[in-house]
Design a protein around this motif. Structure first.
Motif, PDB file in Angstrom:
ATOM      1  N   ARG A   1     -12.823  -2.590 -44.146  1.00 28.49           N
ATOM      2  CA  ARG A   1     -12.535  -4.017 -44.119  1.00 28.49           C
ATOM      3  C   ARG A   1     -13.572  -4.794 -44.922  1.00 28.49           C
ATOM      4  NH1 ARG A   1     -12.758  -7.495 -38.582  1.00 28.49           N
ATOM      5  NH2 ARG A   1     -14.986  -7.169 -38.914  1.00 28.49           N
TER       6      ARG A   1
ATOM      7  N   PHE B   1     -11.066  -7.278 -35.350  1.00 25.65           N
ATOM      8  CA  PHE B   1     -10.266  -8.276 -34.633  1.00 25.65           C
ATOM      9  C   PHE B   1      -9.318  -7.559 -33.669  1.00 25.65           C
ATOM     10  CE2 PHE B   1     -10.824 -10.372 -38.930  1.00 25.65           C
ATOM     11  CZ  PHE B   1     -11.994 -10.993 -38.549  1.00 25.65           C
TER      12      PHE B   1
ATOM     13  N   LEU C   1     -24.785 -17.018 -41.872  1.00 26.65           N
ATOM     14  CA  LEU C   1     -24.276 -17.262 -40.525  1.00 26.65           C
ATOM     15  C   LEU C   1     -25.320 -17.939 -39.651  1.00 26.65           C
ATOM     16  CD1 LEU C   1     -22.506 -13.841 -40.091  1.00 26.65           C
ATOM     17  CD2 LEU C   1     -21.387 -16.057 -40.386  1.00 26.65           C
TER      18      LEU C   1
ATOM     19  N   PHE D   1      -7.519  -8.651 -44.009  1.00 26.49           N
ATOM     20  CA  PHE D   1      -7.943 -10.023 -43.704  1.00 26.49           C
ATOM     21  C   PHE D   1      -8.666 -10.696 -44.875  1.00 26.49           C
ATOM     22  CE2 PHE D   1     -10.413 -13.441 -41.893  1.00 26.49           C
ATOM     23  CZ  PHE D   1      -9.586 -13.946 -40.905  1.00 26.49           C
ATOM     24  N   GLY D   2      -9.659 -10.000 -45.422  1.00 24.54           N
ATOM     25  CA  GLY D   2     -10.448 -10.587 -46.500  1.00 24.54           C
ATOM     26  C   GLY D   2      -9.628 -10.807 -47.759  1.00 24.54           C
TER      27      GLY D   2
ATOM     28  N   PHE E   1     -20.455 -12.178 -49.636  1.00 25.06           N
ATOM     29  CA  PHE E   1     -21.272 -11.080 -49.125  1.00 25.06           C
ATOM     30  C   PHE E   1     -20.524 -10.409 -47.988  1.00 25.06           C
ATOM     31  CE2 PHE E   1     -25.540 -13.398 -50.168  1.00 25.06           C
ATOM     32  CZ  PHE E   1     -25.250 -13.283 -51.520  1.00 25.06           C
TER      33      PHE E   1
ATOM     34  N   THR F   1      -7.536 -14.023 -47.237  1.00 29.14           N
ATOM     35  CA  THR F   1      -8.268 -15.277 -47.433  1.00 29.14           C
ATOM     36  C   THR F   1      -8.468 -15.556 -48.921  1.00 29.14           C
ATOM     37  OG1 THR F   1     -10.429 -14.220 -47.324  1.00 29.14           O
ATOM     38  CG2 THR F   1      -9.544 -15.047 -45.255  1.00 29.14           C
TER      39      THR F   1
ATOM     40  N   ALA G   1     -17.077  -5.629 -34.803  1.00 31.58           N
ATOM     41  CA  ALA G   1     -16.361  -6.908 -34.743  1.00 31.58           C
ATOM     42  C   ALA G   1     -14.979  -6.815 -35.371  1.00 31.58           C
ATOM     43  CB  ALA G   1     -17.186  -8.021 -35.413  1.00 31.58           C
TER      44      ALA G   1
ATOM     45  N   ALA H   1     -17.602 -14.800 -36.924  1.00 32.51           N
ATOM     46  CA  ALA H   1     -18.582 -14.609 -37.998  1.00 32.51           C
ATOM     47  C   ALA H   1     -18.056 -13.594 -39.009  1.00 32.51           C
ATOM     48  CB  ALA H   1     -19.919 -14.153 -37.410  1.00 32.51           C
ATOM     49  N   ALA H   2     -17.424 -12.525 -38.492  1.00 28.49           N
ATOM     50  CA  ALA H   2     -16.857 -11.520 -39.393  1.00 28.49           C
ATOM     51  C   ALA H   2     -15.780 -12.149 -40.270  1.00 28.49           C
ATOM     52  CB  ALA H   2     -16.290 -10.354 -38.591  1.00 28.49           C
ATOM     53  N   ALA H   3     -14.953 -13.002 -39.653  1.00 31.18           N
ATOM     54  CA  ALA H   3     -13.902 -13.664 -40.427  1.00 31.18           C
ATOM     55  C   ALA H   3     -14.521 -14.492 -41.547  1.00 31.18           C
ATOM     56  CB  ALA H   3     -13.062 -14.546 -39.511  1.00 31.18           C
ATOM     57  N   GLN H   4     -15.626 -15.182 -41.232  1.00 31.23           N
ATOM     58  CA  GLN H   4     -16.271 -15.988 -42.262  1.00 31.23           C
ATOM     59  C   GLN H   4     -16.845 -15.130 -43.372  1.00 31.23           C
ATOM     60  OE1 GLN H   4     -18.759 -19.373 -41.338  1.00 31.23           O
ATOM     61  NE2 GLN H   4     -18.063 -19.313 -39.234  1.00 31.23           N
ATOM     62  N   SER H   5     -17.439 -14.001 -42.982  1.00 35.75           N
ATOM     63  CA  SER H   5     -18.010 -13.139 -44.021  1.00 35.75           C
ATOM     64  C   SER H   5     -16.905 -12.521 -44.874  1.00 35.75           C
ATOM     65  CB  SER H   5     -18.877 -12.049 -43.398  1.00 35.75           C
ATOM     66  OG  SER H   5     -18.079 -11.018 -42.888  1.00 35.75           O
ATOM     67  N   LEU H   6     -15.671 -12.550 -44.371  1.00 31.39           N
ATOM     68  CA  LEU H   6     -14.539 -12.057 -45.162  1.00 31.39           C
ATOM     69  C   LEU H   6     -13.865 -13.196 -45.920  1.00 31.39           C
ATOM     70  CD1 LEU H   6     -13.103  -9.564 -42.548  1.00 31.39           C
ATOM     71  CD2 LEU H   6     -14.070  -8.961 -44.767  1.00 31.39           C
ATOM     72  N   GLY H   7     -14.529 -14.342 -45.978  1.00 31.79           N
ATOM     73  CA  GLY H   7     -14.021 -15.411 -46.838  1.00 31.79           C
ATOM     74  C   GLY H   7     -13.233 -16.494 -46.126  1.00 31.79           C
ATOM     75  N   ALA H   8     -13.193 -16.459 -44.767  1.00 33.68           N
ATOM     76  CA  ALA H   8     -12.445 -17.502 -44.071  1.00 33.68           C
ATOM     77  C   ALA H   8     -13.351 -18.698 -43.807  1.00 33.68           C
ATOM     78  CB  ALA H   8     -11.899 -16.955 -42.752  1.00 33.68           C
TER      79      ALA H   8
ATOM     80  N   HIS I   1     -18.496 -18.311 -46.112  1.00 33.31           N
ATOM     81  CA  HIS I   1     -17.239 -17.789 -46.665  1.00 33.31           C
ATOM     82  C   HIS I   1     -17.167 -17.925 -48.172  1.00 33.31           C
ATOM     83  CE1 HIS I   1     -16.428 -22.071 -45.939  1.00 33.31           C
ATOM     84  NE2 HIS I   1     -15.469 -21.988 -46.827  1.00 33.31           N
TER      85      HIS I   1
ATOM     86  N   LEU J   1     -16.978 -11.978 -34.014  1.00 32.14           N
ATOM     87  CA  LEU J   1     -15.598 -11.960 -34.518  1.00 32.14           C
ATOM     88  C   LEU J   1     -15.328 -13.113 -35.479  1.00 32.14           C
ATOM     89  CD1 LEU J   1     -13.798 -10.816 -31.254  1.00 32.14           C
ATOM     90  CD2 LEU J   1     -14.117  -9.487 -33.323  1.00 32.14           C
TER      91      LEU J   1
ATOM     92  N   PHE K   1     -20.768  -5.457 -38.955  1.00 29.54           N
ATOM     93  CA  PHE K   1     -21.554  -5.734 -37.755  1.00 29.54           C
ATOM     94  C   PHE K   1     -21.837  -4.457 -36.974  1.00 29.54           C
ATOM     95  CE2 PHE K   1     -19.628  -9.658 -38.908  1.00 29.54           C
ATOM     96  CZ  PHE K   1     -20.529 -10.632 -38.534  1.00 29.54           C
TER      97      PHE K   1
END
Lengths: 563, 322
Positions: B144, B85, B50, B96-97, B75, B100, B83, A174-181, B71, A172, B79
Motif C-alpha cells: 500500500r 483500513f 503528521l 487507496f493512495g 512520502f 487519491t 494501520a 494518518a495513514a490515509a494522509q500519508s497516502l495523499g488524502a 498529503h 488510520l 506504520f
C-alpha cells in the motif's frame, strides 16, 4: 462452565421468572386483553384514528427533531473531548455527563428555574427593564421540550461516540494522509466510516429516549403537547379511558422493542481490535486559530446548555424573590435557607397533608425495598442465565424485556390488574417498589452477569475440593468477587427508584407521594413557598443522584460502561 | 535529497528530540536505530508532516516543507501497527493512495495487481484485511505504501510486531523489495540485526541526539563511544582504572584463554558461569572477583564453576568515552 444439576438451575429460574410473570407479563397481557376484547366488543367506530395518530405523530416528530439537535451538539462535543486538551476538560466532561443521570422531574425543574416565569432569565429581564410580568414564555412550548431533550441526551453521544473516537487508532487517518488524502478526505473515507456504527447506535439510543420521554414532556410541554407516554397517562388518569391507553401502550411497546433490537444489532463490534489504538491518548492542545475558536465555542455552548440549568436550579433554591407578608408590592430578595427548612414543616394551607420530609421518607423506604428486591432477583437471574449455558441465551431476553416497556405502561398494567382490589384498600404503595424493581432488574442483571462470567470455575472447584459446601463456596468465592458488582447494583437500583416518575405517578397515593411526584405537584402550584420547596427537593434529589453515580463510577471496574 | 535539521520536540515536558540532524541521499537506505522511547517514531511522523516539531526544519531538495501538509509531501509511511483500513479489502487498501491521485480505474487496477503479485497475494485481493495474519498484513502495508510511487519511503519498525522466525525470513524479503524499489528509505528499528542487515547507513539516536552515523562497517569498527558499543552489542566494556570517564572495549572474539605471554592490562581471573557451544566456537561467560562479567569466544570447551584466566592483547582493544 460447569454443569449444575438441572433442578438447581430450574430453581434459580423459578423465583425471578415467577416475579416477572406476576408483575410484568401479567399486566402486559392484561393490557392486550383489555384492548382487544374492548375493540372487538365495541367495534371500530368508537376508536378514532386520531386518538392514536396524533400522539404517535407528535412523538415521532419531536423525537426526530430532538435527536437531530442532540447530534448537532453531541458530535462536535464528542470530538472536543476525544481530541483536545484544555483547562477544566475533566470537570466539563463530568458536568456534561450529569444531566443523563438526573431524574426527569429534576431536569424539568431545572429548566423551570432557568426559563420559567419564576426563573432566573425572567427575573433578570424583569428587574433590568422594570417589567411587572415575566416577558419570556419559553416553557410550555416545543422549544422547552427540545432544549430539555438535548440537555438530557447529549451525554449519550459524548460517551458512546466519544469513546470510540478516543479509542480509534489515529494511525488510520494518518495513514490515509500519508497516502495523499487531505485531512477532510481522511476523515470522510476513514474516520467517519469507522465511527459510523457507534454514531448509529448512539443516535438510535437517543431516539429511543426521546421517543419514550414522559416527565419532560408532561412538565415542560404543557397541556397542548402529548407524546404517547403522556397520552397514556392522560387517557388513563384523567379520562379513565383504559382501552385507548392500552392501545397506545401496545403501539409504544412495539416501537421500543423494534428500536432496542436495532440498537442491539448496531452495537456489535464490527472490526474487532483492528480499529482500536494501542497507546497514544490522542489528546492535544488546539493548534491554529480555527481549532482554538472551535474549542472555545464548544466550551461556551456546553456551559450554556448543559451546565447552566443545573447551576440555576441549585442557586434558585437558595434565593427568595417574593412579596413579604403583609406588605404587598415590597419585594424581598436575597439568599435564604428557608426552602430547605420548610421541607420539615407541614404548613397550614399547603396543598398536602404531609410535609415534603414525608415524601422523602416515603421515597427512601421505597428505594430501600427496591434496592434489595432488584439485587436479589438480579443475582438469581444472573446465576440462572450463567448456568443454563446455551439455553440461557434464549431465556435472557425474558429478563431484558422490561427494559423495552416504559414505566408508564407498567403503571397502566398495574392499574388494570391490581386496580380494583388494591386501590380501594389503599395498599397500592406496595406496588411502587415492585415497579421500580422491574425497571432496575435488567440493568442489575446486566451489571452482575459479566462479573459472574469472569469468575474462573476453577476457583469454585478448588474450594469444593477443599471441602466447602455450595453455600460456603458462594460465600467464600463468588461473593467477594461479585462484591463490586453487587454494590453497583444496590446503588443503581436505589437511585433509579428515587428518581422514577412514570410508574410512581400512576401508583402513588395522594397522601403518600414519592419525591418526584411531590416535586411535580409542588411546582405546578402557585406560591413562592411551593415553588421553593420543589426546588429544594429537586436539589437534594440531584445531589443524591450525582453522589450515587459518582460512587457507581468509582466502584465499576475499568472497561464496564453504562452503555 | 532529504535534509533533517536540528529537530527539537519535547514530550510531557521532557526533551524527546534534542536537535536531530541527518541527510539522506537518492536511493539510499538508512536505518534510524535507537532504544525504544528514543523518539524514532516521532521523528518519522515529523518528517511525514503528521506532527510538528517545536523547532528545526525538514528540507526536500532544498525546499523547506514547513508549510507542506502531509498529503502533499508524497512520502510513504508504513506504520508499526500497519494501520490497514479495517473497513476496506486488501485491494481497496492498496488502491487507496492511487485513488487519491485520481488515476484512471484501469491504471489503478493494473498497479494494484502488479503490487499484489510482487508480494504473492493476488488471490487475497477481495479479502477483508482483518482476516490476514501478521506477516500478510505487513506485506499488504508495504504494498500500500509503495503503490502511489512515493518520493521517499519510511518504515516504522515494520517487523516489530512479528515473531522471531518470521522476522528473520522477512528481513531478507524486505531488503530485496527495498533495493528493488530504488527509493530513498528511512527504516526505523531498535533491532541492530535488522539494521545491519538492511541499511546502507545507520543513524544512531540516544537522548534525542544523533550520537553516530556511518556504514555498518564503520560503526562496527569504530563505535563513537561506550554507549554505542554497548547498544550495538560489540563486546565487553571495562572501565579505565585511571580515568573513569573512559572504558575499554574488549571484543569477545579477540580474547584468549590462559595467561598472556607479554604484559597486558587486560588479564583477568574469574569463575566460569557458563560455556555454550555456538556452532563454530564456544561462548564463555566469566565472572571476576570484582563482579565484572566478561564474554569470550574460544574453541576450547570449559566446565562451569571452575576458575579460568583470560586476556586481551592491548593492540586489540579500543578506548571509548563513556
Amino acid at each position: 462452565m460447569q454443569k449444575r444439576p438441572s433442578w438447581q438451575v430450574v430453581l434459580l429460574w423459578a423465583i425471578p421468572l415467577a416475579f416477572l410473570a406476576v408483575f410484568f407479563y401479567q399486566p402486559l397481557v392484561a393490557i392486550f386483553r383489555l384492548v382487544f376484547s374492548e375493540r372487538f366488543r365495541q367495534g371500530w367506530q368508537l376508536f378514532r384514528w386520531t386518538q392514536v395518530s396524533k400522539p404517535l405523530g407528535f412523538t415521532l416528530y419531536q423525537a426526530t427533531l430532538s435527536t437531530l439537535l442532540t447530534l448537532i451538539l453531541g458530535l462536535p462535543a464528542a470530538w472536543l473531548f476525544a481530541r483536545f486538551q484544555f483547562k477544566g476538560r475533566k470537570i466539563l466532561r463530568t458536568m456534561t455527563i450529569i444531566p443523563f443521570i438526573l431524574p426527569t422531574v429534576v431536569v424539568a425543574t431545572a429548566f423551570n428555574t432557568l426559563l420559567g416565569s419564576r426563573g432566573w432569565l425572567n427575573l433578570g429581564l424583569m428587574s433590568l427593564f422594570d417589567l411587572s410580568s415575566p416577558p419570556l414564555r419559553v416553557l410550555n412550548s416545543m422549544g422547552a421540550i427540545l432544549l430539555a431533550h438535548v440537555f438530557y441526551n447529549t451525554s449519550i453521544i459524548i460517551r458512546m461516540v466519544g469513546s470510540s473516537l478516543a479509542r480509534l487508532n489515529q494511525n488510520l487517518p494518518a495513514a490515509a494522509q500519508s497516502l495523499g488524502a487531505s485531512p477532510w478526505k481522511a476523515f470522510k473515507e476513514v474516520t467517519l466510516p469507522l465511527l459510523m456504527p457507534s454514531i448509529l447506535s448512539a443516535t438510535l439510543m437517543v431516539f429511543l429516549f426521546d421517543f419514550t420521554s414522559f416527565g419532560v414532556v408532561l412538565m415542560l410541554g404543557g397541556p397542548q403537547f402529548s407524546t404517547l407516554e403522556v397520552e397514556i397517562y392522560n387517557q388513563a388518569m384523567s379520562r379513565f379511558n383504559l382501552p385507548v391507553a392500552g392501545l397506545l401502550s401496545i403501539i409504544q411497546l412495539i416501537f421500543t422493542l423494534l428500536l432496542s433490537a436495532l440498537i442491539n444489532r448496531t452495537n456489535q463490534p464490527r472490526y474487532g481490535k483492528a480499529a482500536i489504538a494501542s497507546e497514544r491518548s490522542g489528546l492535544r492542545k488546539a493548534k491554529n486559530a480555527w481549532e482554538k475558536a472551535f474549542v472555545i465555542f464548544m466550551i461556551v455552548t456546553l456551559l450554556l446548555l448543559m451546565v447552566t440549568p443545573v447551576l440555576s436550579l441549585v442557586t434558585r433554591s437558595f434565593f427568595t424573590f417574593e412579596a413579604a407578608r403583609g406588605e404587598r408590592g415590597e419585594l424581598q430578595t436575597g439568599f435564604t435557607l428557608r426552602y430547605y427548612r420548610e421541607l420539615f414543616f407541614n404548613r397550614e394551607g399547603s396543598l398536602f397533608y404531609v410535609p415534603p420530609i414525608a415524601a422523602i421518607r416515603n421515597s427512601i423506604s421505597y428505594a430501600s425495598i427496591t434496592m434489595l428486591l432488584a439485587t436479589v432477583l438480579g443475582l438469581l437471574a444472573a446465576y440462572a442465565i450463567h448456568y443454563s449455558g446455551a439455553s440461557g441465551r434464549f431465556l435472557e431476553p425474558l429478563f431484558m424485556l422490561p427494559l423495552g416497556a416504559s414505566s408508564v405502561t407498567l403503571g397502566l398494567g398495574f392499574l388494570i390488574v391490581f386496580g380494583s382490589s388494591l386501590l380501594t384498600q389503599g395498599r397500592f404503595q406496595a406496588l411502587i417498589p415492585i415497579a421500580h424493581a422491574l425497571v432496575a432488574l435488567p440493568l442489575v442483571t446486566r451489571t452482575i452477569l459479566p462479573a459472574l462470567r469472569g469468575i474462573p470455575e476453577n476457583l469454585r472447584l478448588a474450594a469444593k475440593n477443599m471441602g466447602a459446601n455450595p453455600l460456603r463456596v458462594f460465600r467464600e468465592v463468588d461473593l467477594p468477587i461479585l462484591f463490586r458488582a453487587i454494590a453497583v447494583s444496590l446503588l443503581f437500583s436505589f437511585t433509579i427508584s428515587l428518581g422514577e416518575f412514570g410508574a410512581s405517578s400512576f401508583l402513588s397515593n395522594v397522601a403518600m407521594p414519592t419525591i418526584p411526584v411531590a416535586i411535580y405537584r409542588y411546582i405546578s402550584q402557585p406560591g413562592a413557598l411551593n415553588y421553593g420547596q420543589a426546588l429544594a427537593m429537586s436539589s437534594l434529589l440531584m445531589l443524591v443522584c450525582v453522589l450515587g453515580s459518582l460512587l457507581i463510577e468509582h466502584l465499576r471496574l475499568p472497561g464496564e460502561e453504562m452503555f | 535529497m532529504l535534509s533533517v535539521r536540528d529537530i527539537y520536540k519535547s514530550y510531557e515536558g521532557k526533551p524527546l528530540l534534542n536537535g536531530v540532524s541527518f541527510d539522506l541521499q537518492a536511493g539510499e537506505i538508512i536505518c534510524l536505530l535507537g532504544a525504544s522511547g528514543s523518539g524514532k517514531s516521532t521523528l518519522l511522523r515529523i518528517i511525514a508532516g503528521l506532527e510538528d516539531a517545536e523547532s528545526g526544519a525538514v528540507y526536500w531538495q532544498g525546499e523547506d516543507l514547513a508549510h507542506t501538509p502531509p498529503h502533499k509531501r508524497g512520502f510513504g509511511l508504513m506504520f508499526q501497527d500497519y494501520a490497514l483500513f479495517p473497513h476496506r479489502t486488501v485491494y481497496e487498501n492498496v488502491a487507496f493512495g492511487l485513488r487519491t491521485q485520481k488515476r484512471p480505474a484501469d491504471e489503478i487496477d493494473a498497479i494494484v495487481s502488479q503490487r499484489l503479485q510482487s508480494i504473492r497475494m493476488e488471490s487475497f485481493a477481495n479479502r477483508p484485511v482483518t482476516e490476514l495474519s501478521g506477516g500478510e498484513q505487513q506485506r499488504v502495508a508495504l504494498a500500500r505504501a509503495l503503490a502511489p510511487n512515493p518520493r521517499l519511503l519510511m518504515l516504522d519498525e515494520p517487523l516489530g510486531a512479528l515473531d522471531h522466525n518470521l522476522r528473520n525470513q522477512l528481513t531478507n524479503e524486505l531488503r530485496y523489495m527495498l533495493r528493488e524499489s530504488h527509493k530513498p528509505v528511512i527504516y526505523v528499528t531498535h533491532d541492530r540485526q535488522e539494521a545491519f542487515g538492511l541499511a546502507d547507513r545507520l543513524v544512531i539516536l540516544n537522548h534525542g541526539l544523533v550520537v553516530q552515523e556511518g556504514s555498518p562497517q564503520e560503526l562496527f569498527e569504530n563505535p563513537a563511544d561506550a554507549w554505542v558499543a554497548q547498544f550495538l552489542g560489540l563486546g565487553n566494556l571495562v572501565e579505565d582504572e585511571q580515568d573513569p570517564s573512559n572504558s575499554w572495549l574488549l571484543r569477545p572474539h579477540d580474547g584468549h584463554l590462559g595467561e598472556s605471554p607479554q604484559a597486558t592490562r587486560f588479564q583477568f581471573k574469574g569463575e566460569i558461569l557458563d560455556c555454550v557451544y555456538m556452532g563454530e566456537s564456544y561462548q564463555l561467560k566469566l565472572k571476576t572477583p570484582e563482579e565484572q562479567i566478561l564474554l569470550l569466544e574460544t574453541d576450547q570447551q570449559c566446565l562451569p564453576d571452575q576458575e579460568a584466566s583470560v586476556y586481551w592483547t592491548e593492540e586489540k582493544t579500543q578506548c571509548l568515552k563513556n
